[in-house]
Design an enzyme around this catalytic site. Structure first.
Site, short mmCIF file in Angstrom:
data_model
loop_
_atom_site.label_atom_id
_atom_site.label_comp_id
_atom_site.label_asym_id
_atom_site.label_seq_id
_atom_site.Cartn_x
_atom_site.Cartn_y
_atom_site.Cartn_z
N SER A 406 0.82 -1.21 0.00
CA SER A 406 0.00 0.00 0.00
C SER A 406 0.86 1.27 0.00
O SER A 406 0.30 2.36 -0.08
CB SER A 406 -0.97 0.00 1.17
N HIS A 427 -3.29 -3.02 -5.54
CA HIS A 427 -3.53 -2.63 -4.15
C HIS A 427 -5.00 -2.79 -3.81
O HIS A 427 -5.83 -1.99 -4.24
CB HIS A 427 -3.06 -1.19 -3.94
N GLU A 439 -6.53 -0.37 -6.64
CA GLU A 439 -5.59 0.53 -7.31
C GLU A 439 -4.65 -0.32 -8.16
O GLU A 439 -3.99 -1.22 -7.63
CB GLU A 439 -4.77 1.33 -6.29
N ASN A 477 -3.81 6.31 -0.30
CA ASN A 477 -3.13 6.43 0.99
C ASN A 477 -2.28 7.69 1.08
O ASN A 477 -2.04 8.21 2.16
CB ASN A 477 -2.28 5.19 1.28
#
Ligand code: 3H9
Length: 696
Positions: A406, A427, A439, A477
């Protein structure tokens, strides 16, 4: 007549066949064609009945959403439906595929309805920030009663033909060709000599406690208003003559059409579909995927394996020991049992998957046949590099090597293999068999067909896949880290985690950031902070309360305590009384005098940080378009759908005031609040983020 409607005759029955692919949306040309078709049928000698039927995938998917926001053109849908219903001829709808929104409303304006067993109906306008606006709120309750009608409208869900028949929406269900069925049914009705049966002439149903229903539905909507307004429209159906009820519905529909929520919802509808359309992949064929490997059977790996198994893929799961392998199998088994409970798979499929489709191994050599492998091990670059060295050794040529990291640099991981073009990031979000976001992280050397395969896998697993470039945290993130920092700064300056969570939950987030942290596990952020500190990355105002919580063994929901205490269950959170003293100790140590924050200020700062970082992510090309950021936040971070995503929200509130806010905060901390160049550019050019979406 418009070429969208074909007029034909079968004896005394006129047939209006709708041809507006892909889903027969009720565009202006279709409405005009239907109106002309009715005129022609009524003027056509010997015609006694009209059949309306769709060609292709659907009866009608509803009003043409692309026309919303533009000046409406006559004939308007409600008038057209009234005109159909008022015809002296007997009008029959034969439905297949979906009949949604205005599509179902057309059917309700017909005198009789037949459908194939696979047909689905619904009034999903609430998902666009609207209510049904072409008589649906007036006619449906006359057929089903108030309660069922409100359930259909306020959930927007699709109902199968069987249920619709039970509710009185569909008169007859018959397998076969919709056109032939419709003709046969119309003929039967003519032979039986039945009369026209306008729903508008039926008695209205019994009333309910309207205010109580309005309040309950409004509370459920977490700020979304359109479902509650369905109640007021149905109330008008019960309390007013039909024509007056229609007027009341129309007024509410128009009022909602002017709202930001309608803009946000429609942006979400189209962006959700556009996000996987990447021009550079248009002519690229993905590699075939039947068998995937998953490295690591913790919560994340087991979730990924479950998602793949539910999509019908073979899965080989690698763990380090027989015990860890058994624990991984148990996790997957629990996930699959949940899928049985939700009716997603049968008990037989559950057993079949566990005995035949899932294989758990402890030796890398067993991965030699997989088409794609996803590593979901501990977030540590050295550990990942070792895993990729093994994968490079055993996987067949052409196999895709993916990391579920991540944060970490995919290019650095890829560079340790002999085949960096076969490496990418996939991800997932935990729990991976539930969360919709994926992702697809594209490295410098990732081959286009490898990226295309990432998107193809996402589609197979029912995910919303977003292309992301390589940076710390990718799209989601990275933005999260920034708005979390803004929240942490507000805490040091005087806000409490509970005020922040409440303010953002009132804004529409499913959960505030501190409740989310408790759910995800506080140990994750702790590990990241330790890594950053080890890299010499120490924040200016170094708060330690979150670390103290972790040092005391409080990792959030999984240990029963974090920012909140979950002794009474995960849904019955109460503030953990130990947290505020820890925060106060930090403030004292850092010499900060706390001040009060209003909910409005909390939201402004939090959103300013989110939008500013989002603009940097787009400006740097990490996200291709603003809509990619919007869909990431919507599907992975609980951003309220009715606000369309942070950049759509920014467009709606106005970029200039937002930039002014950011500049005023920059006086306190110029580095953190440095305005995104893209935001400054858009303001200077008087443009919006949405203008960039249109460029494709
Ligand atoms: C309404 O009816 C208001 C009335 O009460 C009152 C009016 C006065 N319009 O989703 P897909 C496009 S509000 C225009 O990928 P699927 C879609 O963008 C309307 N375009 O396929 C896509 O285009 P592209 C109430 C539409 O098989 C393509 O069709 N109705 C519309 O997964 C294929 O769609 C709704 O809210 C539309 N209405 O799902 C229904 N619908 O290929 C909304 C679809 O360029 N639609 N498109 O990306 C859906 O729920 C799904 O699209 C449907 C098909 C189930 C129909």
């Amino acid at each position: 007549m418009s070429d969208k409607i074909a007029y034909s005759r079968e004896g005394d029955i006129a047939i209006l066949t709708v041809r507006n692919p892909p889903v027969n949306a009720l565009s202006h040309a279709v409405r005009q064609g239907l109106s002309d078709g009715m005129d022609q049928a009524e003027a056509d000698d010997g015609v006694r009945a009209v059949l309306i039927v769709g060609e292709g995938r659907a009866f009608f998917a509803g009003a043409d959403i692309t026309e919303f926001g533009k000046p409406p053109l006559e004939p308007h849908l409600p008038d057209l439906i009234n005109r159909i219903e008022a015809s002296p001829l007997l009008v029959v709808a034969s439905m297949h595929g979906v009949s949604l929104g205005g599509g179902l409303e057309v059917a309700l304006g017909c005198h009789y309805r037949i459908s194939v067993p696979s047909a689905k109906v619904g009034l999903p306008e609430v998902h666009l920030g609207l209510i049904p606006g072409a008589g649906g709120t007036q006619r449906l309750p006359r057929l089903t009663g108030v309660e069922a009608a409100l359930d259909v409208m306020t959930t927007g869900r699709h109902i199968g033909a069987g249920k619709a028949h039970e509710l009185g929406i569909i008169d007859v269900i018959k397998d076969g060709d919709p056109k032939a069925n419709g003709i046969a049914y119309a003929r039967q009705l003519l032979e039986e000599g039945v009369s026209r049966r306008p729903v508008s002439e039926m008695d209205p149903p019994a009333p309910i406690d309207w205010d109580a229903a309005f309040d309950t539905i409004l509370a459920k909507g977490r700020g979304q208003i359109s479902p509650a307004w369905c109640v007021r429209a149905v109330q008008a159906a019960v309390e007013k003559p039909f024509a007056e009820g229609l007027k009341a519905e129309r007024q509410i529909f128009y009022d909602l059409m002017q709202t930001d929520q309608r803009q946000g919802m429609i942006h979400s509808f189209f962006s959700e579909r556009a996000v996987g359309n990447l021009p550079e992949l248009k002519d690229v064929n993905p590699r075939g995927i039947q068998h995937i490997g998953v490295i690591g059977g913790g919560t994340m790996g087991a979730g990924i394996a479950t998602a793949a198994l539910l999509a019908g893929l073979e899965v080989t799961m690698l763990e380090m020991s027989a015990e860890a392998g058994q624990a991984a199998r148990d996790r997957i088994e629990r996930n699959l049992s949940g899928a049985v409970k939700r009716g997603r798979i049968t008990p037989k499929q559950h057993d079949q998957i566990l005995t035949h489709t899932l294989v758990v191994v402890t030796n890398y050599d067993k991965l030699q046949d997989v088409d794609l492998v996803i590593e979901a091990v501990f977030e540590d670059m050295e550990v990942k590099k070792k895993v990729f060295a093994e994968l490079d050794r055993v996987c067949k040529p052409g196999a895709i090597l993916a990391s579920n990291t991540s944060y970490l640099n995919i290019d650095e991981i890829a560079a340790t293999t002999s085949r960096p073009s076969d490496v990418l990031g996939l991800h997932f979000f935990s729990p991976a068999h539930v969360m919709k976001l994926l992702e697809v992280v594209v490295g410098d050397k990732t081959a286009p067909d490898v990226t295309a395969t990432g998107f193809a896998l996402g589609k197979m697993l029912g995910k919303i896949s977003v292309r992301a470039g390589v940076c710390d945290g990718f799209i989601g993130n990275r933005i999260l880290a920034t708005y979390r920092t803004a929240a942490d700064q507000m805490i040091l300056d005087g806000a409490s985690p509970y005020e922040i969570d409440n303010a953002l939950e009132d804004f529409g987030f499913a959960m505030g950031p501190f409740a989310v942290a408790d759910l995800a596990g506080l140990d994750i952020g702790w590990a990241v902070r330790k890594r950053k500190r080890a890299e010499g990355n120490v924040p200016k105002r170094d708060a330690t309360y979150a670390d103290t919580l972790c040092e005391q063994g409080h990792f959030g929901q999984k240990t029963g305590k974090g920012y909140y205490d979950y002794a009474a269950g995960p849904k019955a959170r109460v503030p953990n009384p130990d947290v505020l003293p820890m925060i106060e100790a930090d403030r004292a140590r850092l010499g900060i005098t706390p001040r009060a924050f209003t909910h409005e200020e909390i939201v402004r700062r939090y959103m300013a940080a989110m939008v500013n970082e989002s603009a940097k992510v787009v400006g740097e090309g990490i996200a291709r378009r603003p809509l990619d950021v919007d869909m990431t936040l919507l599907f992975g971070y609980g951003f309220p759908r009715y606000r369309g995503g942070p950049l759509k929200w920014a467009d709606i509130v106005g970029l200039e005031p937002l930039l002014n806010d950011i500049k005023s905060y920059a006086a306190e901390d110029p580095d953190f609040w440095a305005p995104a160049p893209l935001l400054e550019q858009l303001v200077a050019e008087n443009k919006t983020f949405d203008d960039l979406n249109k460029k494709g």
